[in-house]
Scaffold this active site. Structure first.
Site, PDB file in Angstrom:
ATOM      1  N   SER A 156       0.664  -1.208  -0.174  1.00  0.00           N
ATOM      2  CA  SER A 156      -0.219  -0.114   0.054  1.00  0.00           C
ATOM      3  C   SER A 156       0.823   1.219  -0.108  1.00  0.00           C
ATOM      4  CB  SER A 156      -0.919   0.019   1.296  1.00  0.00           C
ATOM      5  OG  SER A 156      -1.660   1.186   1.398  1.00  0.00           O
ATOM      6  N   GLY A 194      -3.725   3.958   0.842  1.00  0.00           N
ATOM      7  CA  GLY A 194      -4.753   4.042   1.625  1.00  0.00           C
ATOM      8  C   GLY A 194      -5.880   4.980   1.665  1.00  0.00           C
ATOM      9  N   ASN A 253      -6.789  -0.636   1.220  1.00  0.00           N
ATOM     10  CA  ASN A 253      -6.264  -0.329   2.363  1.00  0.00           C
ATOM     11  C   ASN A 253      -6.976   0.770   2.814  1.00  0.00           C
ATOM     12  OD1 ASN A 253      -4.236   1.359   3.895  1.00  0.00           O
ATOM     13  ND2 ASN A 253      -3.216  -0.408   3.977  1.00  0.00           N
ATOM     14  N   CYS A 298      -1.706   4.639  11.710  1.00  0.00           N
ATOM     15  CA  CYS A 298      -2.312   5.835  11.684  1.00  0.00           C
ATOM     16  C   CYS A 298      -2.373   6.570  13.079  1.00  0.00           C
ATOM     17  CB  CYS A 298      -3.533   6.294  11.325  1.00  0.00           C
ATOM     18  SG  CYS A 298      -3.692   5.586   9.597  1.00  0.00           S
ATOM     19  N   LYS A 315      -2.831  -4.460   9.247  1.00  0.00           N
ATOM     20  CA  LYS A 315      -1.283  -4.367   8.756  1.00  0.00           C
ATOM     21  C   LYS A 315      -0.822  -3.532  10.095  1.00  0.00           C
ATOM     22  CE  LYS A 315       1.463  -2.241   5.406  1.00  0.00           C
ATOM     23  NZ  LYS A 315       1.622  -1.309   4.130  1.00  0.00           N
ATOM     24  N   ASN A 367       4.944  -2.279   8.477  1.00  0.00           N
ATOM     25  CA  ASN A 367       4.718  -1.107   8.003  1.00  0.00           C
ATOM     26  C   ASN A 367       6.123  -0.562   8.027  1.00  0.00           C
ATOM     27  OD1 ASN A 367       3.807   1.480   7.240  1.00  0.00           O
ATOM     28  ND2 ASN A 367       1.612   0.771   7.900  1.00  0.00           N
ATOM     29  N   THR A 381       8.755  -0.404  -1.660  1.00  0.00           N
ATOM     30  CA  THR A 381       9.533   0.701  -2.359  1.00  0.00           C
ATOM     31  C   THR A 381      10.456   0.577  -3.665  1.00  0.00           C
ATOM     32  OG1 THR A 381      10.061   1.114   0.012  1.00  0.00           O
ATOM     33  CG2 THR A 381      11.571   1.854  -1.528  1.00  0.00           C
TER      34      THR A 381
END
Lengths: 303, 260
Positions: free
Chosen positions: A20, A45, A98, A128, A163, A190, A264
């Protein structure tokens, strides 16, 4: 040769997904990647309303990786349902959306909207900050994780993946809490919270001061955590963190991941997902592996 | 939608124009054939510890030969750009492009134009000067030493400003415009933010259409990561907020469209 894997009853043609936030909803990568070749697309997201994200600079390069503080800029669920889901429906791949939010109410609003949409699974970003808990990430408190998972599960109407953030003392505690709350699968890791100082400018490299570190540099940490979590829970685990090659992906699978996500690497090699999927097949040929599922968690047998 | 390609490019030549400023010609095939002035390419290092592409603007485009020229600054010791600067003819480099939208050529057709470059924002103005069909006034600003000046002189009325006063007008590009009493009805500009901010203000005062090429830290270069956003007046097409992506929606924007 059978590369299929199943997560919570959803069958993927191969174990390779996008991580994501590194692949949008696939539109920008369509010129480089045949989305039909992917096990699943995990979208960036999406929140209940559009989010502006953080000030710039939002990224910095670190040795063997990068650090980002994008701040989850996204168009909100209305635009997402109208534009992004129909785009992805054109392809023969699974759609995992997501979801992000600042409070349980915000998550639930998005999940409820998505429960009527033609998607396969939801992945809940619990990294978050929680506005109701002093901006501690939801994913850093086992009690909050279990509660939020249970609330989401009740209304999602389809499998949910929690996640996990690696920025905790014991990731297995959080993993077990998500499982207890009813999570159908877990994805990790994450990004790792980091900081970089620009000594010439004498300030932080990214405007947010801290950012999430990702890329090959974090892979050993991610493999370790996936191994720990896979051995702590019964639900399937989706492994990610620095995957750029098939060998990287296989490390996660051998450590216990049922599927993997490329993140990435998409930024510096737009064809990374396809190369990983092809490379896994090549490995299976070389090692005469009939079914990919035979490889999942196999390091335990050799320990 | 314009096509982008990721490919291995052979280096045709490399030369040092000034200490820290290098000029490289690349055999870029289809990327050169698709490219327009104001676009950029992503250049990748061979060093696995430096993963992200370096976005570098196009200085010249030779469509016939399929060659691209980049003129770039080495940003420091052990940087990706320093690695590029050590490459020689016959070496190869991974590149992706052409990226971004480029300068609108039609908008300037038959008009009196300023093409303004500052510092390492100077190079993209050369291909624009070659392709733009109109009355061209090329105004380039440098800190002290100058580069590409002879090439600019061949492609329009050339004015220059240096901060130290060693050549041309002492001061910045706007000082050069005032000193030479220049006027225009369209502006194209690329350079550091303070320069672009001043040009945006100048254009608004004079009510001149002005296009600026923006810069921001990038990761993917193709509009997916949302790292390189700039504040925009209009709602952006991607996230429906006010964040246009420099790499995809830009790097060239109408000056009235963006906050600088």
């Amino acid at each position: 040769m059978d590369t299929r894997v199943t997560i919570a009853g959803v069958e993927l043609k191969n174990p390779v997904m996008t991580a994501s936030g590194t692949f949008g909803s696939g539109q920008e990568y369509g010129e480089f990647v045949d989305l039909n070749q992917l096990g699943a697309v995990v979208t960036k997201g999406v929140a209940n309303v559009p989010w502006e994200g953080n000030p710039t600079p939002r990224i910095a390069e670190v040795h063997g990786g990068m650090m980002n503080a994008i701040g989850l800029q996204n168009p909100g669920i209305d635009v997402f349902c109208k534009r992004d889901i129909p785009y992805l429906k054109q392809f023969d791949t699974k759609i995992i959306v997501n979801v992000c939010g600042h409070s349980p109410e915000e998550y639930l609003e998005v999940v409820e909207r998505l429960s009527d949409e033609p998607i396969d699974m939801m992945e809940i970003n619990i990294s978050c900050p929680n506005v109701n808990a002093g901006f501690l990430a939801f994913g850093q408190d086992a009690g909050n994780v279990e509660k939020l998972t249970a609330q989401i599960k009740k209304i999602a109407g389809r499998p949910i993946i929690m996640k996990l953030t690696p920025n905790v003392t014991d990731i297995t505690e959080i993993a077990r809490a998500a499982e207890a709350g009813g999570a159908d699968a877990l994805s990790l890791i994450n990004t790792l919270t980091g900081m970089q100082i620009d000594v010439e400018r004498r300030t932080f490299s990214v405007a947010n001061k801290t950012g999430g570190v990702s890329g090959p540099a974090v892979k050993p940490i991610a493999v370790r955590m996936v191994y720990q979590v896979a051995n702590a829970v019964k639900v399937p685990v989706i492994g990610m963190g620095g995957i750029a090659t098939a060998e990287d992906a296989l490390e996660f699978i051998l450590a216990g991941a049922t599927a993997v996500a490329v993140g990435t690497a998409n930024f510096y090699n737009p064809r990374a997902t396809i190369e990983v999927a092809e490379g896994i097949k090549d490995y299976m040929r070389r090692h005469k592996v009939e079914k990919l599922t035979e490889l999942i968690g196999i390091v335990n047998a050799h320990a | 939608m314009a096509c982008k390609f990721k490919r291995t490019a052979a280096i045709v030549s490399q030369e040092c124009l000034l200490p820290g400023i290098f000029s490289m010609w690349l055999e870029a095939g289809e990327i050169a054939k698709e490219a327009v002035p104001g676009q950029f390419i992503s250049m990748y290092t061979k060093d696995k510890s430096k993963l992200l592409p370096r976005p570098i603007s196009l200085c010249e485009i030779d469509k016939e030969k399929g060659f691209l020229r980049v003129v770039y600054r080495v940003t420091g010791k052990d940087t990706g750009t320093e690695q590029f600067s050590r490459m020689v003819k016959g070496d190869t480099i991974e590149i992706m492009g052409p990226l971004g939208n480029g300068f609108p050529l039609d908008a300037g057709k038959g008009r009196k134009a300023f093409l303004i470059g500052g510092g390492i924002g100077v190079p993209p103005m050369l291909e624009l000067a070659k392709q733009l069909d109109g009355e061209k006034q090329l105004i380039m600003g440098y800190r002290d030493k100058q580069f590409l000046t002879e090439e600019f002189e061949q492609n329009g009325a050339f004015y220059l400003a240096t901060e130290d006063g060693s050549a041309g007008t002492k001061g910045n590009v706007l000082d050069a415009i005032r000193e030479n009493s220049l006027t225009a009805d369209i502006i194209y500009a690329c350079g550091p933010s303070p320069m672009l901010r001043a040009i945006k203000r100048y254009a608004e005062e004079k009510q001149i259409v002005c296009y600026v090429s923006m810069e921001e830290h990038m990761a993917c270069g193709i509009g997916a990561c949302l790292a390189c956003v700039c504040k925009s007046k209009e709602v952006d097409g991607h996230s429906h907020v006010h964040n246009k992506r420099v790499c995809k929606d830009g790097p060239v924007f109408l000056s009235t469209e963006v906050e600088i």
